[in-house]
Every structure is written in C-alpha cells, then in structure tokens.
Scaffold this motif. Structure first.
Motif, PDB file in Angstrom:
ATOM      1  N   ILE A   1       0.828  -1.206   0.000  1.00 48.38           N
ATOM      2  CA  ILE A   1       0.000   0.000   0.000  1.00 48.38           C
ATOM      3  C   ILE A   1       0.865   1.259   0.000  1.00 48.38           C
ATOM      4  O   ILE A   1       0.644   2.182  -0.789  1.00 48.38           O
ATOM      5  CB  ILE A   1      -0.956   0.003   1.198  1.00 48.38           C
ATOM      6  CG1 ILE A   1      -2.045  -1.064   0.992  1.00 48.38           C
ATOM      7  CG2 ILE A   1      -1.591   1.379   1.411  1.00 48.38           C
ATOM      8  CD1 ILE A   1      -2.920  -1.300   2.195  1.00 48.38           C
TER       9      ILE A   1
ATOM     10  N   LEU B   1       0.908   4.097  -3.003  1.00 45.90           N
ATOM     11  CA  LEU B   1       0.567   5.483  -2.713  1.00 45.90           C
ATOM     12  C   LEU B   1       1.727   6.412  -3.025  1.00 45.90           C
ATOM     13  O   LEU B   1       1.534   7.525  -3.528  1.00 45.90           O
ATOM     14  CB  LEU B   1       0.143   5.638  -1.246  1.00 45.90           C
ATOM     15  CG  LEU B   1      -1.154   4.941  -0.843  1.00 45.90           C
ATOM     16  CD1 LEU B   1      -1.433   5.169   0.642  1.00 45.90           C
ATOM     17  CD2 LEU B   1      -2.328   5.438  -1.677  1.00 45.90           C
TER      18      LEU B   1
ATOM     19  N   GLU C   1      -1.373   8.309   5.050  1.00 45.97           N
ATOM     20  CA  GLU C   1      -2.553   7.752   4.391  1.00 45.97           C
ATOM     21  C   GLU C   1      -2.580   6.233   4.440  1.00 45.97           C
ATOM     22  O   GLU C   1      -3.636   5.619   4.287  1.00 45.97           O
ATOM     23  CB  GLU C   1      -2.574   8.202   2.921  1.00 45.97           C
ATOM     24  CG  GLU C   1      -2.617   9.708   2.748  1.00 45.97           C
ATOM     25  CD  GLU C   1      -2.109  10.139   1.387  1.00 45.97           C
ATOM     26  OE1 GLU C   1      -1.877   9.249   0.546  1.00 45.97           O
ATOM     27  OE2 GLU C   1      -1.946  11.343   1.166  1.00 45.97           O
ATOM     28  N   CYS C   2      -1.432   5.627   4.645  1.00 45.58           N
ATOM     29  CA  CYS C   2      -1.294   4.178   4.528  1.00 45.58           C
ATOM     30  C   CYS C   2      -2.177   3.435   5.527  1.00 45.58           C
ATOM     31  O   CYS C   2      -2.831   2.455   5.181  1.00 45.58           O
ATOM     32  CB  CYS C   2       0.170   3.798   4.710  1.00 45.58           C
ATOM     33  SG  CYS C   2       0.518   2.081   4.288  1.00 45.58           S
TER      34      CYS C   2
ATOM     35  N   ASP D   1      -4.990   4.133   6.892  1.00 48.02           N
ATOM     36  CA  ASP D   1      -6.411   4.096   6.537  1.00 48.02           C
ATOM     37  C   ASP D   1      -6.684   3.046   5.472  1.00 48.02           C
ATOM     38  O   ASP D   1      -7.700   2.335   5.524  1.00 48.02           O
ATOM     39  CB  ASP D   1      -6.872   5.468   6.030  1.00 48.02           C
ATOM     40  CG  ASP D   1      -6.934   6.511   7.132  1.00 48.02           C
ATOM     41  OD1 ASP D   1      -7.010   6.113   8.310  1.00 48.02           O
ATOM     42  OD2 ASP D   1      -6.920   7.713   6.821  1.00 48.02           O
ATOM     43  N   VAL D   2      -5.782   2.935   4.501  1.00 45.55           N
ATOM     44  CA  VAL D   2      -5.989   1.961   3.426  1.00 45.55           C
ATOM     45  C   VAL D   2      -5.753   0.541   3.942  1.00 45.55           C
ATOM     46  O   VAL D   2      -6.460  -0.389   3.548  1.00 45.55           O
ATOM     47  CB  VAL D   2      -5.076   2.269   2.225  1.00 45.55           C
ATOM     48  CG1 VAL D   2      -5.369   1.314   1.071  1.00 45.55           C
ATOM     49  CG2 VAL D   2      -5.262   3.703   1.762  1.00 45.55           C
TER      50      VAL D   2
ATOM     51  N   GLU E   1      -8.801  -0.442   5.577  1.00 47.99           N
ATOM     52  CA  GLU E   1      -9.840  -0.726   4.575  1.00 47.99           C
ATOM     53  C   GLU E   1      -9.684  -2.133   4.011  1.00 47.99           C
ATOM     54  O   GLU E   1     -10.679  -2.842   3.797  1.00 47.99           O
ATOM     55  CB  GLU E   1      -9.771   0.309   3.452  1.00 47.99           C
ATOM     56  CG  GLU E   1     -10.856   0.148   2.414  1.00 47.99           C
ATOM     57  CD  GLU E   1     -10.780   1.204   1.321  1.00 47.99           C
ATOM     58  OE1 GLU E   1     -11.455   1.018   0.286  1.00 47.99           O
ATOM     59  OE2 GLU E   1     -10.054   2.195   1.493  1.00 47.99           O
TER      60      GLU E   1
ATOM     61  N   THR F   1      -6.848  -1.862  -3.865  1.00 46.68           N
ATOM     62  CA  THR F   1      -7.438  -0.932  -2.908  1.00 46.68           C
ATOM     63  C   THR F   1      -6.654   0.377  -2.873  1.00 46.68           C
ATOM     64  O   THR F   1      -7.239   1.464  -2.765  1.00 46.68           O
ATOM     65  CB  THR F   1      -7.473  -1.556  -1.497  1.00 46.68           C
ATOM     66  OG1 THR F   1      -8.143  -2.821  -1.558  1.00 46.68           O
ATOM     67  CG2 THR F   1      -8.214  -0.660  -0.518  1.00 46.68           C
ATOM     68  N   SER F   2      -5.345   0.292  -2.962  1.00 47.85           N
ATOM     69  CA  SER F   2      -4.497   1.492  -2.969  1.00 47.85           C
ATOM     70  C   SER F   2      -4.775   2.355  -4.190  1.00 47.85           C
ATOM     71  O   SER F   2      -4.842   3.584  -4.094  1.00 47.85           O
ATOM     72  CB  SER F   2      -3.021   1.099  -2.948  1.00 47.85           C
ATOM     73  OG  SER F   2      -2.722   0.324  -1.816  1.00 47.85           O
TER      74      SER F   2
ATOM     75  N   ALA G   1      -8.023   4.149  -3.687  1.00 47.95           N
ATOM     76  CA  ALA G   1      -7.865   5.218  -2.704  1.00 47.95           C
ATOM     77  C   ALA G   1      -7.142   6.413  -3.308  1.00 47.95           C
ATOM     78  O   ALA G   1      -7.519   7.566  -3.087  1.00 47.95           O
ATOM     79  CB  ALA G   1      -7.112   4.701  -1.481  1.00 47.95           C
TER      80      ALA G   1
ATOM     81  N   GLN H   1      -8.710  10.133  -3.908  1.00 46.46           N
ATOM     82  CA  GLN H   1      -8.075  11.315  -3.329  1.00 46.46           C
ATOM     83  C   GLN H   1      -7.754  12.356  -4.395  1.00 46.46           C
ATOM     84  O   GLN H   1      -7.917  13.555  -4.173  1.00 46.46           O
ATOM     85  CB  GLN H   1      -6.805  10.920  -2.581  1.00 46.46           C
ATOM     86  CG  GLN H   1      -6.203  12.069  -1.773  1.00 46.46           C
ATOM     87  CD  GLN H   1      -5.053  11.603  -0.932  1.00 46.46           C
ATOM     88  OE1 GLN H   1      -3.979  11.336  -1.465  1.00 46.46           O
ATOM     89  NE2 GLN H   1      -5.250  11.516   0.363  1.00 46.46           N
TER      90      GLN H   1
END
Length: 211
Positions: A52, A56, A67-68, A70-71, A74, A107-108, A111, A115
């Motif tokens: 992730i 990002l 931010e990592c 949160d992902v 998730e 997922t990354s 996200a 963003q």
C-alpha cells in the motif's frame, strides 16, 4: 542410502506444508476463531502495508505514511465484510501473501484515485467553477464549458432532461467515474458512457446555438 528427492519433490515438500498451514488458518478464520484473526493480521499486515505504501508513493497522492494506515484498515475491513465472504471464496491457487498483495494493490489504486478526484474538486470549487475532468484539448465539450460563463452553462443545463443534466453534472462537475455515477443514478455501469455521450451532444448543441 536414500535417493535424493527430485526438484519437483523438493519443491512440494517445501511448499505443501505452507499451503496446508494457510488452509488451516483460513478454516479457523471463517470458523470464527478470534485468535486466528489476530494471528492473521500480525502475520500479513507487513506485506499489505508495504504494498500500500509503495503504491501510494508511486501515485504521488500526498504523504503515503499518513494515508497508509487508513488503506490498510480498509483492506482488512473488506476481508471481514459479509461474513468473510472474500476469505471463504479464496481458492488457494496462490499463497495468501500473493492474494493479499493483489487486494492491497487494487485498494491502494482506488484510494489514490478517490483522493485525486477530491483534490481536483476542492481546487475547482476554490476557483468558483468546476471544470471538466478531461483535458480541454481532448474534449470539445470541456472547451465549451471552459469558454462559457457559469450562468450560461447552468441556463442551458436547465433545458436538458433531468437525467441528462444529472449525468453531465456528476461527470464534468463532480469528476465522478462511471461506476460512481451508475451507483448514484441507479444505472448499469455499462450504460453510463452512452447516456453521457448523448447528454453531452445535446448540451453541446444548445451551447453552440446560443453562441
């Protein structure tokens, strides 16, 4: 003297216990073993977190470290969703680490895309008018929207059918993707493109007629 194992046999001897261990872990997880979940997270969170943060950072969305988490949350929340439907459907065609890396990667990307759209909307709102997501050079309607005054665009949008007006506003003014538009409008995802194209052509004609 025992004969040495063939390369294939050596591979099986090394890999099969790992796969057996993972099958057992998945059975424990889907069976509601809380200790298994703790073990699972501790064992695989480094792999998930690493991928992730890497994605990002490559997407350049801001500060990957902040931010990592949160992902990561998730990803693991998605594995718990619907009574662990994803884990129940895991076919063991690859290792758990490989499977989780793919999930983390996807997922990354979602996200990062979300963003970017949010930043674009915020920037456009700060300028008082939301411009089209597609570069003006590649989109004739985007050029018209950029050249027309806001009041003129809103006036012509009001002449469209409600569904046409909504799909244009969601795509051009809120920068939503087709799947998000489909969800908001209650449409099939593959119907958004044709609907948007027709609506854009109608608005384009209205804007050109008024020029």
């Amino acid at each position: 003297m025992a004969c040495p194992l063939s390369d294939r046999a050596q591979y099986s001897a090394a890999v099969e216990p790992s796969f057996c261990d993972e099958r057992q872990l998945v059975r424990r997880l889907t069976g509601g073993d809380r200790a298994a979940w703790v073990e699972f997270v501790e064992r695989f969170s480094p792999v998930v977190t690493s991928r992730i943060c890497q994605v990002l950072a490559q997407c350049g969305t801001g500060n990957p470290a902040s931010e990592c988490d949160d992902v990561v949350a998730e990803v693991f929340a998605s594995l718990l969703a619907n009574q662990m439907a994803a884990l129940r459907g895991f076919q063991h065609r690859s290792s758990l680490a490989t499977w989780l890396t793919i999930i983390a990667h996807r997922t990354s990307l979602r996200a990062a895309s979300k963003q970017r759209r949010a930043k674009t909307r915020d920037a456009h709102r700060a300028n008082g008018f939301l411009q089209a997501e597609t570069p003006a050079a590649d989109n004739p309607l985007a050029r018209l929207l950029a050249e027309e005054s806001r009041s003129s665009v809103q006036e012509k949008l009001a002449l469209l059918k409600a569904a046409d007006r909504q799909v244009i506003e969601l795509f051009h003014f809120e920068n939503l993707g087709y799947r998000e538009i489909a969800f908001r409008m209650g449409l099939a995802a593959n119907s958004v493109g044709p609907r948007l194209h027709r609506a854009q052509q109608r608005l384009k004609r209205l804007l050109e007629e008024a020029a």
